[in-house]
Design a protein around this motif. Structure first.
Motif: not given
Length: 214
Positions: A8-20
């Protein structure tokens, strides 16, 4: 750094980085893809046709280390590049591929050294990227690039795909994202300085700062 244990944390990290990356103009449209390696050996990747500006946690795909689709939406057609980097670099737990403007521009130049495309203009580039080989042009999704990508990734954490863009691996998503941003900024400097005499780091200075594994 070990592989990501909390999915779950890894999914959030990917999305947060993608958005940035998207909101700061480092990628555009539906270009670019990100992945992380989980502790079970599988990979979480952004899916095919997705925009890094809108991708959601539930949208991510999962493959094995050979690119076999395990679950979720169909993965990016460049999933094989991510898998090749992970097989080649056991210490890598994240891979970022972008079509960032200045790096893509450099990938189209005829007058570059394919063994090392960009000069070490700054210490941070030497530390975060090191030597940057140019891999010959293949159409996006052309799996025949996979063996060459894997061989090259054994000795380089970053490559530039001809007429395409950079691929960078890191021990963490933060490290991979930092390195690809440094690569983009150095490509920008390189283009700004074309026609001017430059004073890059000496081979000895660059070697002293060269990144180690992953």
């Amino acid at each position: 750094m070990t592989a990501y244990a909390d999915e779950s944390a890894a999914r959030l990290l990917i999305v947060r980085t993608a958005r940035s990356l998207f909101t700061r103009g480092l990628t555009h449209g539906s270009t670019g893809n990100l992945s992380v390696r989980l502790t079970d050996g599988s990979l979480l990747l952004t899916p095919t046709g997705s925009s890094l500006g809108t991708v959601q946690e539930a949208d991510l795909s999962r493959t094995d280390l050979h690119g076999k689709h395990l679950d979720g939406p169909r993965p990016t057609k460049e999933a094989f590049l991510h898998a090749a980097f992970y097989r080649a670099r056991p210490g890598a737990h994240a891979v970022v591929h972008l079509h960032s403007t200045h790096a893509a521009a450099v990938s189209c130049l005829a007058s570059v050294d394919p063994a090392n495309v960009l000069p070490p203009l700054t210490a941070y580039y030497a530390m975060r990227v090191g030597a940057l080989p140019l891999l010959p042009y293949h159409a996006p999704g052309d799996g025949s690039l996979e063996p060459l990508a894997e061989r090259t990734a054994r000795t380089h954490r970053a490559v530039l795909l001809a007429n395409h863009g950079p691929v960078v691996a890191g021990a963490s998503m933060e490290q991979a994202a930092d390195a690809i941003e440094e690569l983009e900024e150095t490509a920008k400097l390189h283009l700004l300085l074309r026609g001017h005499g430059t004073r890059p780091l000496t081979p000895e200075q660059a070697a002293a700062l060269a990144p180690t594994s992953p």
